[in-house]
Design an enzyme around this catalytic site. Structure first.
Site, PDB file in Angstrom:
ATOM      1  N   GLY A  25       0.801  -1.219   0.000  1.00  0.00           N
ATOM      2  CA  GLY A  25       0.000   0.000   0.000  1.00  0.00           C
ATOM      3  C   GLY A  25       0.830   1.263   0.000  1.00  0.00           C
ATOM      4  N   ARG A  26       2.004   1.200   0.627  1.00  0.00           N
ATOM      5  CA  ARG A  26       2.848   2.397   0.700  1.00  0.00           C
ATOM      6  C   ARG A  26       3.367   2.828  -0.665  1.00  0.00           C
ATOM      7  NH1 ARG A  26       5.333  -0.404   5.629  1.00  0.00           N
ATOM      8  NH2 ARG A  26       4.125   0.465   7.361  1.00  0.00           N
ATOM      9  N   ILE A  60      -0.369   8.741   8.073  1.00  0.00           N
ATOM     10  CA  ILE A  60      -1.053   7.515   7.651  1.00  0.00           C
ATOM     11  C   ILE A  60      -0.082   6.452   7.156  1.00  0.00           C
ATOM     12  CG2 ILE A  60      -3.256   8.606   7.111  1.00  0.00           C
ATOM     13  CD1 ILE A  60      -2.398   8.689   4.178  1.00  0.00           C
ATOM     14  N   GLU A  61      -0.506   5.202   7.293  1.00  0.00           N
ATOM     15  CA  GLU A  61       0.259   4.025   6.855  1.00  0.00           C
ATOM     16  C   GLU A  61       1.677   3.997   7.431  1.00  0.00           C
ATOM     17  OE1 GLU A  61      -0.195   2.777   2.805  1.00  0.00           O
ATOM     18  OE2 GLU A  61      -2.098   3.830   2.610  1.00  0.00           O
ATOM     19  N   GLY A  62       1.763   4.469   8.683  1.00  0.00           N
ATOM     20  CA  GLY A  62       3.048   4.512   9.377  1.00  0.00           C
ATOM     21  C   GLY A  62       3.568   5.931   9.453  1.00  0.00           C
TER      22      GLY A  62
END
Length: 611
Positions: free
Chosen positions: A290-291, A421-423
């Site tokens: 996703g990243r 987001i996402e880390g």
């Protein structure tokens, strides 16, 4: 103190178990931290296949027209809703199944074309881009393709490709990056054919409107110290599932994101995704993929920002010249342009690496996410500064008084979440640092949760490895030849890479097991690696026969600026104020400086205390 140490150890152990510990394929970043520049993984720059590009071009042409004629981004920001007709139009274009294979009803496009689409949408409306990305980058389609059975794929992928909205429910009100504290449970129902899910999930993008979602829940006894976490596919209209609160954010106003409540939500055993207890591994692998989308989204927003800054910089005159001709503003424009070249280089490089499947991209994806989101934030901050008061004014207000409705203010608000987001950037640095340390830990026979060290084996390796890091090199790494002035930058990358490996080794020797707690120090080492990765990607793209116009000069400027940042990072590794800053922070937390809260009003504190 004992309880805190026990909790920390338990969290580390769970994180270690969920990691992909086997590096089956090479990684440029992993090699970088060992002092090696693996040019063969980056050079030549991977260019998109012409047939693949044509497939993407067809979709982009239709999408561009749709965005221009049907999607009013300012209205979405104002009304906090993506209109149903916009969502329907995106469905008609097939954009809910961009990467879903054609045999399941999707467009079957490549990662590169997917990112081209995300870049275009992000340049116009970040809320819509995040909705689409959350649906298929981390929502049900991606983990289903990676971990689902054929029966699950046949059942759900056609629905998703046709436009069923999806979400990924991992975070909880009391649980962010530490899954050992997860409280959502899934226990076998009385029929033994299904599970009952109970708990709350927070900040679930698309959650309030999702037709399907992946839910992470604990499937062992909550009294056990270490949770067993499992992934479930859950219907959005399942009985007992409700949205307690829709969240409202600084930016991304059109996003449907909320606090979800699960009250005995029944899920069939057939809807367990992957294996029991493999939920964290599934989540980590999904986030790794996703990243890859975030750099593309950042590039689109940065290009829009620069377009607005350039337009204003040429039209606005001060002291007898356009403001963009004044050196202070010109420097900002040049830096944004150079950063865009780097962000795009990282975007298309990591997309191609993912498609090839020949490298382990977990570090590359994390590094690209970290670097590009921070580059975007620098760009929009400078863009607002260039626009001055108009950069702080909303597009609706500008339009209302007859000026061009440049959405610079919205761009700033929408951009900030990308560092979270996402880390978060801080978590990304720790994740990358942990992976970078992994080869050294394996050499020493140690781990992140153990103090055991095989000194004999470690001494044998480092006696050969460390001295080699000091030996001069007279050729470009990998024998790569670059045009014009760029060769010296690649030689600098090689020297700086060996210096990074030495710095990492020095810090390991100095701090030993305590290095994992030196987060500021680890952050500088990771930022060093990120700059070197970006420089290498830029140089590879600038050397490509299909390089864009002006690539050599843009790469030269970026590398010059990156080298200054790298030298500053190197100095800060050995000379910093980390210890004093940490001591001061603890004193602030303990109330040792009461004057800090004098003569201010904290109504939020009083409101909370009343509760």
């Amino acid at each position: 103190m004992g309880g805190q140490g026990s909790d920390e150890k338990r969290s580390l152990e769970l994180a270690e178990e969920a990691r992909e510990t086997e590096w089956q394929k090479p990684s440029f970043i992993s090699e970088l931290f060992m002092g090696r520049v693996a040019t063969s993984l980056i050079f030549p720059f991977p260019e998109q296949d012409p047939a693949d590009k044509r497939a993407g071009d067809e979709v982009l042409e239709k999408l561009r027209i749709f965005l221009k004629e049907k999607l009013d981004a300012d209205r979405i920001d104002r009304e906090k809703e993506i209109p149903p007709e916009v969502i329907a139009g995106l469905r008609d274009l097939g954009l809910f199944g961009i990467k879903i294979p054609k045999e399941y009803g999707g467009l079957g496009l490549s990662q590169t074309n997917y990112n081209r689409i995300v870049q275009l949408v992000s340049s116009h409306c970040a809320s819509t881009a995040v909705m689409l990305s959350a649906h298929q980058s981390i929502g049900v389609p991606q983990p289903l393709r990676m971990f689902g059975t054929e029966e699950q794929k046949q059942k759900y992928l056609p629905r998703l490709a046709a436009g069923a909205m999806s979400a990924f429910a991992l975070t909880e009100p009391g649980v962010g990056s530490d899954p050992s504290k997860m409280t959502t449970t899934a226990v076998p129902a009385e029929d033994d054919e299904s599970y009952l899910i109970n708990g709350k999930k927070l900040w679930i993008t698309n959650g309030p409107v999702a037709d399907l979602m992946i839910v992470m829940a604990r499937t062992n006894d909550p009294r056990e110290e270490r949770p067993e976490i499992t992934a479930f596919i859950v219907e959005g209209n399942a009985e007992g599932l409700s949205t307690e609160h829709r969240c409202d954010f600084m930016g991304l106003k059109g996003l449907q994101n909320g606090l979800l409540n699960f009250d005995n939500v029944r899920v069939s055993r057939e809807d367990i995704l992957g294996s029991m207890g493999e939920g964290l591994k599934l989540a980590l692998r999904t986030l790794n993929t996703g990243r890859l989308t975030l750099p593309a989204a950042c590039g689109g927003a940065m290009k829009q920002t620069l377009a607005m800054a350039v337009k204003w910089g040429k039209e606005r005159r001060q002291w007898g010249a356009p403001v963009a001709h004044h050196e202070a503003v010109a420097a900002k424009i040049a830096s944004i342009a150079a950063d865009i070249f780097a962000v795009e280089s990282l975007t298309w490089l990591t997309s191609a690496l993912a498609e090839r499947g020949e490298t382990d991209i977990r570090l590359e994806a994390a590094m690209a996410k970290l670097y590009c989101t921070e580059a975007l934030w620098r760009a929009v901050d400078e863009g607002v500064q260039i626009r001055g008061g108009r950069g702080y004014e909303t597009a609706d207000s500008l339009r209302g008084r007859g000026e061009a409705p440049m959405p610079m203010e919205r761009a700033l608000r929408d951009a900030r979440i990308n560092l979270i987001i996402e880390g978060t950037s801080e978590i990304m640095r720790l994740f990358i640092a942990r992976e970078a340390l992994d080869p050294h830990l394996r050499i020493a026979g140690a781990s992140a949760t153990s103090d055991k060290v095989n000194f004999k084996e470690a001494a044998g390796f480092y006696a050969r490895w460390y001295p080699a890091l000091w030996l001069p090199r007279f050729k470009a790494p990998g024998g790569v030849a670059l045009p014009g002035r760029l060769g010296r930058h690649l030689r600098f990358v090689e020297r700086a890479t060996r210096r990074l490996a030495r710095d990492l080794f020095h810090m390991m020797v100095r701090h030993r097991q305590g290095l994992q707690k030196k987060q500021m120090l680890l952050g500088r080492l990771v930022d060093t690696g990120a700059e070197l990765f970006a420089m290498t990607a830029v140089l590879s793209r600038a050397a490509s026969p299909q390089r864009p116009k002006g690539a050599e000069q843009m790469a030269d400027l970026f590398c010059r600026q990156a080298r200054r940042r790298l030298n500053a990072l190197h100095r800060a590794i050995y000379s910093n104020d980390d210890r004093l800053a940490y001591k001061t922070a603890r004193q602030v937390l303990d109330g040792d400086y009461p004057w800090i809260e004098e003569n201010i009003l904290c109504t939020w504190k009083e409101e909370r205390e009343k509760e």
